[in-house]
Design a protein around this motif. Structure first.
Motif, mmCIF file in Angstrom:
data_model
loop_
_atom_site.group_PDB
_atom_site.id
_atom_site.type_symbol
_atom_site.label_atom_id
_atom_site.label_comp_id
_atom_site.label_asym_id
_atom_site.label_seq_id
_atom_site.Cartn_x
_atom_site.Cartn_y
_atom_site.Cartn_z
ATOM 1 N N THR A 1 -0.097 28.646 4.679
ATOM 2 C CA THR A 1 -0.999 29.220 3.524
ATOM 3 C C THR A 1 -2.506 28.969 4.082
ATOM 4 O OG1 THR A 1 0.419 28.744 1.895
ATOM 5 C CG2 THR A 1 -1.840 29.132 1.243
ATOM 6 N N ALA A 2 -2.926 27.855 4.574
ATOM 7 C CA ALA A 2 -4.200 27.536 4.900
ATOM 8 C C ALA A 2 -4.517 28.513 6.177
ATOM 9 C CB ALA A 2 -4.525 26.130 5.161
ATOM 10 N N TRP A 3 -3.807 28.468 7.096
ATOM 11 C CA TRP A 3 -4.305 29.153 8.626
ATOM 12 C C TRP A 3 -4.029 30.746 8.404
ATOM 13 C CZ3 TRP A 3 -7.569 26.800 11.319
ATOM 14 C CH2 TRP A 3 -7.538 25.352 11.325
ATOM 15 N N GLN A 4 -3.173 30.983 7.638
ATOM 16 C CA GLN A 4 -3.085 32.672 7.701
ATOM 17 C C GLN A 4 -4.460 33.110 6.721
ATOM 18 O OE1 GLN A 4 -0.978 34.785 8.544
ATOM 19 N NE2 GLN A 4 -2.271 36.616 7.731
ATOM 20 N N ASN A 5 -4.962 32.482 5.794
ATOM 21 C CA ASN A 5 -6.363 32.705 5.161
ATOM 22 C C ASN A 5 -7.375 32.366 5.841
ATOM 23 O OD1 ASN A 5 -5.278 34.191 2.468
ATOM 24 N ND2 ASN A 5 -3.783 32.468 2.833
ATOM 25 N N LEU A 6 -7.289 31.362 6.644
ATOM 26 C CA LEU A 6 -8.380 31.131 7.977
ATOM 27 C C LEU A 6 -8.651 31.953 8.991
ATOM 28 C CD1 LEU A 6 -8.318 27.274 6.843
ATOM 29 C CD2 LEU A 6 -10.169 28.926 6.465
ATOM 30 N N GLY A 7 -7.897 32.854 9.200
ATOM 31 C CA GLY A 7 -7.757 33.803 10.151
ATOM 32 C C GLY A 7 -6.766 33.923 11.125
ATOM 33 N N SER A 8 -5.718 33.105 11.048
ATOM 34 C CA SER A 8 -4.803 33.226 12.020
ATOM 35 C C SER A 8 -3.581 34.044 11.642
ATOM 36 C CB SER A 8 -4.029 31.745 11.979
ATOM 37 O OG SER A 8 -4.904 30.779 12.670
ATOM 38 N N SER A 9 -2.962 34.711 12.580
ATOM 39 C CA SER A 9 -1.837 35.435 12.424
ATOM 40 C C SER A 9 -0.602 34.454 12.318
ATOM 41 C CB SER A 9 -1.585 36.752 13.261
ATOM 42 O OG SER A 9 -0.240 37.329 13.086
ATOM 43 N N VAL A 10 0.031 34.284 11.378
ATOM 44 C CA VAL A 10 0.838 33.103 11.315
ATOM 45 C C VAL A 10 2.422 33.523 10.957
ATOM 46 C CG1 VAL A 10 1.893 31.268 9.860
ATOM 47 C CG2 VAL A 10 -0.570 31.532 9.990
ATOM 48 N N THR A 11 3.125 33.002 11.915
ATOM 49 C CA THR A 11 4.811 33.443 11.738
ATOM 50 C C THR A 11 5.421 32.019 11.466
ATOM 51 O OG1 THR A 11 4.590 35.083 13.696
ATOM 52 C CG2 THR A 11 6.860 34.004 13.331
ATOM 53 N N VAL A 12 6.147 31.825 10.593
ATOM 54 C CA VAL A 12 6.907 30.522 10.058
ATOM 55 C C VAL A 12 8.275 30.825 10.553
ATOM 56 C CG1 VAL A 12 7.445 29.030 8.313
ATOM 57 C CG2 VAL A 12 5.188 30.509 7.914
ATOM 58 N N LEU A 13 9.050 29.726 11.311
ATOM 59 C CA LEU A 13 10.489 29.919 11.390
ATOM 60 C C LEU A 13 11.059 28.773 10.751
ATOM 61 C CD1 LEU A 13 9.742 30.321 15.417
ATOM 62 C CD2 LEU A 13 10.073 32.133 13.807
ATOM 63 N N VAL A 14 11.742 29.219 10.008
ATOM 64 C CA VAL A 14 12.745 28.268 9.139
ATOM 65 C C VAL A 14 14.066 28.136 9.199
ATOM 66 C CG1 VAL A 14 12.921 27.619 6.714
ATOM 67 C CG2 VAL A 14 10.955 28.934 7.339
ATOM 68 N N ARG A 15 14.430 26.965 9.767
ATOM 69 C CA ARG A 15 15.954 26.801 9.972
ATOM 70 C C ARG A 15 16.852 27.079 8.785
ATOM 71 N NH1 ARG A 15 17.524 20.998 12.720
ATOM 72 N NH2 ARG A 15 16.964 20.464 10.251
#
Length: 471
Positions: A197-211
């Protein structure tokens, strides 16, 4: 040959985070001489790499999201967050990773601070190796309290095991100086959800990999569903049922390989895949305990089989939350003081069993206390889940346009009390303490009718839940 300096105290506390500070505060208040040993910064993980910096990063993100949902503020909220200002605020909240203020408080309370790595070296004895290489032996007349907390646990994957890739853990994610262009987050728990949540909104393009099958699987299913939905709407990618089998760094790019053979590229990779106790180099073997293990304790936080060793906070694995650790510390400190006087401990740590409150500071927020419906059913209770769409509450509609959230209370049908409560939605963290009081005090549902929520606030959800239960 290094000369050893010896000291004697009533109590020795290993670890100067919030938990250790609270043990010391209680024993000092009872008149017991107390030493605190710390190998890093006084104030611990919470102050510098966890609670404080993570919430300093997340608060602007959540306020920005609220502004976008508030009439009159939408135009102003179209501008991106000023990441540099957010990082500067984070640095202020962590005192720029300097512990002068915390040291001043600890020593002002009367504690003796010993800086260095502390290890048990036998019953009631702690050996400290100072940064200068000196050796100090601390003897405790009454008790030693282990408050060393936990650390990020990294899986033994190719690329991590051999050190080819230096990943972010929770520490790297909360202390980074700039947003990576692309960030892969491995994990589906609280740290993964908050940092995505933090980094997607601070400018990163985030990919979350959930087992697993979704985020926040230890909470009610709708919690992870709503957080995942919001992350995707913010531009993040959330993949479930995916395991990472290896990582590498190729020409400066991190590559995560999944069990499906996919290659996910990023500038940084965060592993938020669990915690391990900081007991691997604590000298547990000198007192008959297994190095690297979680420490089993009773409800006064005394280690099983010992009459002098205590363990409070993450290190006992009862509830890995700062506020629960501080609660345990207060119980432990009072127990140590009472036993030093030859008296029975005045209280026991019962809140760790079925009444643990927690807030996940995502957008939307998740707040829960007690057990989930599934946990209550597995425990054999005859229960009913009562659900309310928070959008139907007048205060929620005033809080934000298009308010999206959900509330659930788990009612014990035999005793007519609440076993658990979960809220998901903007601003729900401030609802949690009322739910905690209801669960801990086992307030009868019939009595809750007379706790009238103010109108028009989001807390009116309590009335909606009770109305739905009555039918």
């Amino acid at each position: 040959m290094t000369e050893t300096e010896s000291f004697a105290y009533d109590v020795v506390v290993i670890g100067a985070g919030p938990v250790g500070e609270n043990v010391a505060d209680r024993t000092l208040a009872a008149g017991l001489s107390t030493a605190v040993v710390e190998s890093e910064l006084v104030g611990g993980e919470c102050s510098y790499w966890a609670c404080m910096p993570s919430k300093a990063l997340l608060r602007p993100v959540i306020a920005h999201a609220d502004a976008r949902r508030t009439p009159g503020l939408r135009a102003a909220a179209r501008a991106p967050l000023d990441a540099a200002e957010v990082f500067a605020h984070r640095d202020e909240q962590t005192a720029h990773w300097k512990d002068d203020g915390q040291v001043e408080w600890l020593e002002g309370a009367g504690a003796a601070l010993h800086r260095g790595h502390g290890r048990l070296s036998g019953p009631r004895t702690v050996t400290v190796t100072t940064p200068e290489g000196r050796t100090e032996t601390l003897t405790a007349r009454h008790a030693v309290a282990v408050c060393t907390g936990s650390r990020a646990a990294l899986p033994g994957l190719p690329g991590l095991r051999d050190g080819a890739v230096a990943p972010w853990t929770s520490r790297g994610a909360t202390s980074a100086r700039e947003a990576p262009g692309r960030l892969v987050v491995v994990g589906g728990g609280v740290v993964a959800a908050e940092m995505a949540t933090a980094w997607q909104n601070l400018g990163s393009s985030v990919t979350v990999l959930v087992r697993g099958s979704g985020l926040l699987e230890r909470m009610e299913p709708f919690a992870g569903e709503l957080v995942s939905q919001a992350l995707r709407e913010a531009g993040a990618e959330v993949r479930t049922g995916v395991s990472v089998t290896g990582v590498s760094r190729e020409n400066g790019t991190v590559v995560a390989v999944t069990d499906a053979g996919d290659r996910v590229e990023a500038d940084e990779i965060l592993f938020a895949t669990g915690r391990a106790p900081r007991t691997d180099d604590l000298g547990l073997e000198t007192v008959g305990l297994e190095p690297g293990s979680w420490l089993e304790v009773d409800n006064t936080l005394r280690v099983t089989g010992s009459d002098w060793l205590y363990a409070a906070g993450d290190v006992n694995h009862r509830a890995l939350l700062t506020h629960q650790g501080k609660y345990q510390a207060r119980v432990a400190g009072d127990a140590i003081a009472a036993r030093a006087r030859g008296e029975a401990p005045p209280t026991a740590a019962t809140a760790d069993d079925g009444a643990v409150p927690q807030v996940v500071f995502t957008d939307p927020e998740v707040a829960s206390v007690g057990v989930t419906l599934a946990e209550a059913e597995r425990a054999g209770h005859r229960v009913r889940a009562v659900d309310v769409d928070l959008a139907t509450v007048a205060g929620a509609g005033l809080y934000a346009d298009g308010y999206r959230g959900r509330a659930r209370m788990v009612v014990d049908l035999d005793r007519e009390i609440l076993r658990g409560v979960t809220f998901v939605g903007p601003g729900v963290g401030e609802l949690l303490h009322s739910a905690t009081v209801a669960v801990v005090a086992q307030v009868p549902v019939a009595r809750l009718w007379h706790a009238v929520p103010a109108y028009p606030t989001i807390s009116e959800v309590w009335l909606r839940l009770l109305e739905t239960y009555r039918g």
